[in-house]
Motif scaffolding. Structure first.
Motif, PDB file in Angstrom:
ATOM      1  N   VAL A  32      11.446  -1.914   2.104  1.00  0.00           N
ATOM      2  CA  VAL A  32      12.251  -1.003   1.276  1.00  0.00           C
ATOM      3  C   VAL A  32      11.602  -0.832  -0.088  1.00  0.00           C
ATOM      4  O   VAL A  32      11.485   0.285  -0.599  1.00  0.00           O
ATOM      5  N   GLY A  33      11.138  -1.933  -0.674  1.00  0.00           N
ATOM      6  CA  GLY A  33      10.487  -1.864  -1.980  1.00  0.00           C
ATOM      7  C   GLY A  33       9.208  -1.047  -1.952  1.00  0.00           C
ATOM      8  O   GLY A  33       8.930  -0.266  -2.864  1.00  0.00           O
ATOM      9  N   SER A  34       8.437  -1.179  -0.885  1.00  0.00           N
ATOM     10  CA  SER A  34       7.178  -0.437  -0.823  1.00  0.00           C
ATOM     11  C   SER A  34       7.398   1.039  -0.512  1.00  0.00           C
ATOM     12  O   SER A  34       6.626   1.888  -0.953  1.00  0.00           O
ATOM     13  N   VAL A  35       8.444   1.380   0.208  1.00  0.00           N
ATOM     14  CA  VAL A  35       8.719   2.783   0.519  1.00  0.00           C
ATOM     15  C   VAL A  35       9.275   3.518  -0.699  1.00  0.00           C
ATOM     16  O   VAL A  35       9.083   4.722  -0.846  1.00  0.00           O
ATOM     17  N   LYS A  36       9.919   2.787  -1.599  1.00  0.00           N
ATOM     18  CA  LYS A  36      10.451   3.430  -2.803  1.00  0.00           C
ATOM     19  C   LYS A  36       9.343   3.902  -3.734  1.00  0.00           C
ATOM     20  O   LYS A  36       9.563   4.764  -4.564  1.00  0.00           O
ATOM     21  N   ARG A  37       8.142   3.329  -3.578  1.00  0.00           N
ATOM     22  CA  ARG A  37       7.004   3.825  -4.364  1.00  0.00           C
ATOM     23  C   ARG A  37       6.663   5.227  -3.874  1.00  0.00           C
ATOM     24  O   ARG A  37       6.886   5.576  -2.718  1.00  0.00           O
ATOM     25  N   ASP A  38       6.112   6.010  -4.760  1.00  0.00           N
ATOM     26  CA  ASP A  38       5.862   7.417  -4.479  1.00  0.00           C
ATOM     27  C   ASP A  38       4.792   7.610  -3.401  1.00  0.00           C
ATOM     28  O   ASP A  38       3.692   7.079  -3.509  1.00  0.00           O
ATOM     29  N   GLY A  39       5.123   8.356  -2.357  1.00  0.00           N
ATOM     30  CA  GLY A  39       4.150   8.735  -1.343  1.00  0.00           C
ATOM     31  C   GLY A  39       3.922   7.719  -0.246  1.00  0.00           C
ATOM     32  O   GLY A  39       3.048   7.908   0.589  1.00  0.00           O
ATOM     33  N   TYR A  40       4.675   6.622  -0.208  1.00  0.00           N
ATOM     34  CA  TYR A  40       4.477   5.597   0.812  1.00  0.00           C
ATOM     35  C   TYR A  40       5.462   5.783   1.964  1.00  0.00           C
ATOM     36  O   TYR A  40       6.595   6.220   1.770  1.00  0.00           O
ATOM     37  N   THR A  41       5.018   5.432   3.153  1.00  0.00           N
ATOM     38  CA  THR A  41       5.861   5.531   4.336  1.00  0.00           C
ATOM     39  C   THR A  41       5.524   4.394   5.293  1.00  0.00           C
ATOM     40  O   THR A  41       4.496   3.737   5.150  1.00  0.00           O
ATOM     41  N   ILE A  42       6.388   4.177   6.272  1.00  0.00           N
ATOM     42  CA  ILE A  42       6.171   3.123   7.266  1.00  0.00           C
ATOM     43  C   ILE A  42       5.847   3.806   8.589  1.00  0.00           C
ATOM     44  O   ILE A  42       6.643   4.612   9.088  1.00  0.00           O
ATOM     45  N   VAL A  43       4.680   3.487   9.147  1.00  0.00           N
ATOM     46  CA  VAL A  43       4.259   4.113  10.403  1.00  0.00           C
ATOM     47  C   VAL A  43       3.921   3.036  11.428  1.00  0.00           C
ATOM     48  O   VAL A  43       3.373   1.994  11.087  1.00  0.00           O
ATOM     49  N   PRO A  44       4.238   3.282  12.697  1.00  0.00           N
ATOM     50  CA  PRO A  44       3.819   2.354  13.750  1.00  0.00           C
ATOM     51  C   PRO A  44       2.335   2.550  14.051  1.00  0.00           C
ATOM     52  O   PRO A  44       1.863   3.677  14.124  1.00  0.00           O
ATOM     53  N   LEU A  45       1.608   1.462  14.190  1.00  0.00           N
ATOM     54  CA  LEU A  45       0.170   1.535  14.430  1.00  0.00           C
ATOM     55  C   LEU A  45      -0.186   1.279  15.885  1.00  0.00           C
ATOM     56  O   LEU A  45      -0.953   2.025  16.479  1.00  0.00           O
ATOM     57  N   LYS A  46       0.342   0.196  16.457  1.00  0.00           N
ATOM     58  CA  LYS A  46       0.070  -0.067  17.866  1.00  0.00           C
ATOM     59  C   LYS A  46       1.167  -0.918  18.478  1.00  0.00           C
ATOM     60  O   LYS A  46       1.884  -1.628  17.781  1.00  0.00           O
ATOM     61  N   MET A  47       1.272  -0.817  19.785  1.00  0.00           N
ATOM     62  CA  MET A  47       2.251  -1.581  20.551  1.00  0.00           C
ATOM     63  C   MET A  47       1.487  -2.427  21.556  1.00  0.00           C
ATOM     64  O   MET A  47       0.555  -1.937  22.185  1.00  0.00           O
ATOM     65  N   TYR A  48       1.886  -3.693  21.686  1.00  0.00           N
ATOM     66  CA  TYR A  48       1.184  -4.603  22.576  1.00  0.00           C
ATOM     67  C   TYR A  48       2.151  -5.658  23.090  1.00  0.00           C
ATOM     68  O   TYR A  48       3.266  -5.801  22.586  1.00  0.00           O
ATOM     69  N   VAL A  49       1.707  -6.392  24.113  1.00  0.00           N
ATOM     70  CA  VAL A  49       2.494  -7.493  24.662  1.00  0.00           C
ATOM     71  C   VAL A  49       1.852  -8.788  24.195  1.00  0.00           C
ATOM     72  O   VAL A  49       0.647  -8.986  24.351  1.00  0.00           O
TER      73      VAL A  49
ATOM     74  N   ALA B  91      -2.336   7.821  12.819  1.00  0.00           N
ATOM     75  CA  ALA B  91      -1.874   7.126  11.611  1.00  0.00           C
ATOM     76  C   ALA B  91      -3.048   6.759  10.719  1.00  0.00           C
ATOM     77  O   ALA B  91      -2.973   6.899   9.498  1.00  0.00           O
ATOM     78  N   GLY B  92      -4.147   6.304  11.297  1.00  0.00           N
ATOM     79  CA  GLY B  92      -5.321   5.961  10.515  1.00  0.00           C
ATOM     80  C   GLY B  92      -5.976   7.178   9.890  1.00  0.00           C
ATOM     81  O   GLY B  92      -6.626   7.085   8.862  1.00  0.00           O
ATOM     82  N   HIS B  93      -5.776   8.320  10.518  1.00  0.00           N
ATOM     83  CA  HIS B  93      -6.345   9.567  10.004  1.00  0.00           C
ATOM     84  C   HIS B  93      -5.483  10.140   8.883  1.00  0.00           C
ATOM     85  O   HIS B  93      -6.001  10.747   7.946  1.00  0.00           O
ATOM     86  N   ASP B  94      -4.186   9.973   8.967  1.00  0.00           N
ATOM     87  CA  ASP B  94      -3.266  10.601   8.015  1.00  0.00           C
ATOM     88  C   ASP B  94      -2.843   9.698   6.856  1.00  0.00           C
ATOM     89  O   ASP B  94      -2.275  10.186   5.884  1.00  0.00           O
ATOM     90  N   TYR B  95      -3.068   8.382   6.959  1.00  0.00           N
ATOM     91  CA  TYR B  95      -2.573   7.451   5.944  1.00  0.00           C
ATOM     92  C   TYR B  95      -3.627   6.417   5.574  1.00  0.00           C
ATOM     93  O   TYR B  95      -4.439   6.016   6.405  1.00  0.00           O
ATOM     94  N   PHE B  96      -3.580   5.960   4.310  1.00  0.00           N
ATOM     95  CA  PHE B  96      -4.305   4.772   3.884  1.00  0.00           C
ATOM     96  C   PHE B  96      -3.360   3.602   4.172  1.00  0.00           C
ATOM     97  O   PHE B  96      -2.355   3.442   3.489  1.00  0.00           O
ATOM     98  N   ILE B  97      -3.652   2.786   5.173  1.00  0.00           N
ATOM     99  CA  ILE B  97      -2.781   1.670   5.531  1.00  0.00           C
ATOM    100  C   ILE B  97      -3.101   0.492   4.619  1.00  0.00           C
ATOM    101  O   ILE B  97      -4.230   0.012   4.562  1.00  0.00           O
ATOM    102  N   GLU B  98      -2.093   0.026   3.880  1.00  0.00           N
ATOM    103  CA  GLU B  98      -2.304  -1.037   2.911  1.00  0.00           C
ATOM    104  C   GLU B  98      -1.791  -2.393   3.383  1.00  0.00           C
ATOM    105  O   GLU B  98      -2.302  -3.422   2.973  1.00  0.00           O
ATOM    106  N   GLU B  99      -0.766  -2.403   4.230  1.00  0.00           N
ATOM    107  CA  GLU B  99      -0.159  -3.657   4.648  1.00  0.00           C
ATOM    108  C   GLU B  99       0.340  -3.489   6.085  1.00  0.00           C
ATOM    109  O   GLU B  99       0.812  -2.415   6.453  1.00  0.00           O
ATOM    110  N   THR B 100       0.227  -4.535   6.894  1.00  0.00           N
ATOM    111  CA  THR B 100       0.737  -4.473   8.266  1.00  0.00           C
ATOM    112  C   THR B 100       1.710  -5.615   8.518  1.00  0.00           C
ATOM    113  O   THR B 100       1.566  -6.701   7.943  1.00  0.00           O
TER     114      THR B 100
END
Length: 154
Positions: free
Chosen positions: A95-112, A15-24
């Motif tokens: 939903v608002g951020s995905v409606k912008r052009d080229g944005y997607t929601i990706v999982p970054l990490k899973m933890y307990v 995900a870090g290689h394929d996307y510019f992550i702007e918000e988590t």
């Protein structure tokens, strides 16, 4: 505890290689009994997973959780879609951020965290090939500088 802290069970390095992550955002998940046991055992893969929003609910698809060894008939489908636990306001922001052009929601990490499985998801814009090459070039230059500095101090 800050976002993304706790025992990291799975990480999506691609995900870090394929996307510019702007918000988590940190999200909880609805899991079955055998799923949480497999998750705590670290048998999770986020590689090809993605988050989609349907009917006002967030779902993670293609996240692979291996069947629990001692689960017998109570085991789960490894690739089933799982519901993410988010506030309505957070879902509306996604939903608002995905409606912008080229944005997607990706999982970054899973933890307990505090006994609960959490998923750190990020809103990212896809990188072009030249961005990926530029990042790789910067990473190699940084590595070379650190190596030269380390050799000089010996």
């Amino acid at each position: 505890m800050a976002k993304g802290t706790g025992k990291v069970l799975a990480q999506n390095k691609k995900a870090g290689h394929d996307y510019f992550i702007e918000e988590t955002i940190e999200a909880g998940m609805v899991l079955t009994g055998t799923e949480i046991k497999s998750v705590r055992g670290g048998k999770v893969q986020l590689k090809d997973s993605y988050v989609r929003i349907s009917n006002g609910e967030a779902w993670i698809a293609n996240m692979h959780i291996s069947p629990f060894d001692k689960g017998n008939r109570f085991n789960h489908d490894p690739l089933r879609s799982r519901k993410l636990l988010l506030h309505k306001r957070q879902i509306n922001e996604l939903v608002g951020s995905v409606k912008r052009d080229g944005y997607t929601i990706v999982p970054l990490k899973m933890y307990v965290k505090d006994g609960y499985a959490k998923l750190l998801i990020g809103v990212g814009k896809g990188k072009k090939d030249y961005d990926k090459r530029d990042d790789l070039r910067k990473k190699e230059a940084k590595r070379d500088m650190e190596r030269a500095f380390k050799d000089r101090n010996r």
